[in-house]
Scaffold this active site. Structure first.
Site, PDB file in Angstrom:
ATOM      1  CG  PHE A  15      14.769  10.834 -64.564  1.00 59.13           C
ATOM      2  CD1 PHE A  15      13.415  10.576 -64.420  1.00 59.13           C
ATOM      3  CD2 PHE A  15      15.251  12.104 -64.251  1.00 59.13           C
ATOM      4  CE1 PHE A  15      12.543  11.568 -63.969  1.00 59.13           C
ATOM      5  CE2 PHE A  15      14.399  13.095 -63.798  1.00 59.13           C
ATOM      6  CZ  PHE A  15      13.040  12.831 -63.676  1.00 59.13           C
ATOM      7  CG  ASN A  36      27.362   3.982 -70.390  1.00 53.57           C
ATOM      8  OD1 ASN A  36      26.316   4.340 -69.843  1.00 53.57           O
ATOM      9  ND2 ASN A  36      28.550   4.422 -70.000  1.00 53.57           N
ATOM     10  CG  ASP A  60      31.446   4.977 -73.256  1.00 56.55           C
ATOM     11  OD1 ASP A  60      31.107   6.185 -73.351  1.00 56.55           O
ATOM     12  OD2 ASP A  60      32.231   4.573 -72.392  1.00 56.55           O
ATOM     13  CB  ALA A  87      25.481  13.575 -69.273  1.00 57.46           C
ATOM     14  CE1 TYR A 153      26.151  17.186 -65.283  1.00 58.94           C
ATOM     15  CE2 TYR A 153      25.481  19.351 -64.528  1.00 58.94           C
ATOM     16  CZ  TYR A 153      25.181  18.152 -65.144  1.00 58.94           C
ATOM     17  OH  TYR A 153      23.913  17.930 -65.623  1.00 58.94           O
ATOM     18  CG  PHE A 214      24.010  17.555 -48.106  1.00 56.97           C
ATOM     19  CD1 PHE A 214      24.593  16.772 -47.118  1.00 56.97           C
ATOM     20  CD2 PHE A 214      23.472  16.918 -49.215  1.00 56.97           C
ATOM     21  CE1 PHE A 214      24.652  15.382 -47.241  1.00 56.97           C
ATOM     22  CE2 PHE A 214      23.529  15.536 -49.355  1.00 56.97           C
ATOM     23  CZ  PHE A 214      24.111  14.768 -48.354  1.00 56.97           C
TER      24      PHE A 214
END
Ligand code: NAD
Ligand code: UD1
Length: 314
Positions: A15, A36, A60, A87, A153, A214
């Site tokens: 993106f 990748n 990769d 990532a 993360y 959520f």
């Protein structure tokens, strides 16, 4: 004719990466995408398919980048700059698979920095994240507060920032780390339940499907449009500002409930809004202090959320 300077964009089929590639190609660089294709797509780069200045290499980053780059640098000269975006991008996935997150997000950064050190790359710009902060009490959040990430993360983005600083201070590899807040815009992939909330909401509201929030929806994010983020990336990839860490956001804050309502309204209010239990490991409030972005990198986010949402829906 002098050789075009080579800029490597890891994650360049994704993106944010593909928008970065667009701007670099428009300004006459030779661009090497290392990806990748785990979430990136060739279609994101289709505009440049016949342009010999774009090289797309399947690679990769968690396994190193020397071999992938060797044939290109042999023919076209050394890599001048690296924009490191590749990532695993989901906070939720990092909690489910912390070791994978470490290998890709921290290991990948070390491989990039080893390459930069060994070959004398002039600048590395790195995509860090607001997730390094954890839950903060003082908003807008400043870059120099004590970071206490609450997800693997966030830990691995923070560890990557430390790695950048080590390579800059000990090995003289110039680096700039950008802490992106919540980036949105065209080409953000809505297909996974872990995708960015704006990509999911716009995709579903367009089809009149239910929007699921959520928690109660009072959690906030600083949603920043991808075009503004790319301007920050290009500034960071330029000369100067080594060892700088800068937030990339708008300085504003929108709740997820406000967001759901705004997206629904733009799509004709055809969706219902429902609530599900909150996600573990989530930050509750997020808003960037943007003085460094403006003063050091000369970038101010210009796209209002309403305009950015319209561009995303278009
Ligand atoms: P994205 O998933 O579209 O892009 C990530 C790209 O990296 C994809 O093209 C993917 O195929 C590639 N990739 C993943 N693992 C790889 C590997 N091991 N080797 C090579 N390529 C690999 O996501 P994005 O939103 O464009 O994210 C770009 C960067 O910005 C990431 O580093 C992400 O952590 C960071 N970031 C994004 C946001 C956001 O809101 N989107 C916020 C903060 C930070
Ligand atoms: C996002 C980025 C992450 C980045 C961080 C920086 C993605 C997938 N994640 O994480 O890479 O480092 O910003 O701030 O781009 N939500 C709903 N309903 C949904 C989806 C999400 O209510 O259908 C809520 C989430 O619970 C959360 C908020 O929307 O409160 C944002 O979620 P999400 O877009 O996944 O992003 P972050 O977790 O903030």
């Amino acid at each position: 004719m002098p050789a075009l300077p080579i800029v490597v964009v890891t994650g360049g089929a994704g993106f944010i990466g593909s928008h970065t590639v667009d701007r670099l190609m428009e300004s006459g660089h030779r661009v090497v995408v290392l990806d990748n294709f785990s979430t990136g797509k060739r279609a994101n780069l289709a505009r440049w398919a016949d342009n010999p200045a774009l090289h797309v290499v399947t690679c990769d980053v968690a396994h190193g980048i020397f071999a992938a780059l060797a044939p290109i640098t042999k023919q076209h000269g050394p890599v001048e700059r690296i924009v490191h975006l590749a990532a695993q991008v989901s906070v939720v996935a990092s909690i489910a698979n912390p070791l994978v997150d470490m290998q890709v997000n921290y290991g990948g950064t070390l491989h990039v920095m080893e390459y930069a050190r060994a070959t004398g790359v002039k600048k590395v710009a790195f995509a860090s994240s607001a997730a390094v902060y954890g839950d903060v009490t003082e908003l807008p959040v400043r870059e120099d507060i004590h970071c206490q990430p609450i997800s693997p993360y966030g830990n691995h983005k923070l560890a990557s920032e430390l790695a950048l600083d080590y390579y800059a201070s000990v090995h003289n590899v110039p680096t700039t780390a950008l802490r992106f807040f919540n980036v949105y815009g065209p080409r953000q992939d809505p297909s996974s339940p872990y995708s960015g909330v704006i990509s999911i909401f716009t995709d579903r509201a367009r089809a009149g499907k239910t929007l699921t929030i959520f928690g109660d929806g009072s959690q906030t994010r600083d949603f920043v449009y991808v075009g503004d983020v790319v301007r920050a990336i290009l500034a960071a990839a330029g000369d100067g500002n080594s060892r700088l860490i800068a937030n990339v956001g708008t300085g504003g804050e929108t709740s997820v409930l406000e967001l759901a309502r705004a997206v629904n309204e733009l799509c004709g209010n055809r969706s219902t809004i429902e609530h599900a239990p909150s996600r573990a490991g989530e930050i509750l409030k997020s808003r960037a202090r943007v003085d460094r972005l403006r003063d050091q990198l000369g970038v101010v986010a210009q796209t209002a959320l309403h305009d950015g949402l319209k561009a995303t829906l278009a």
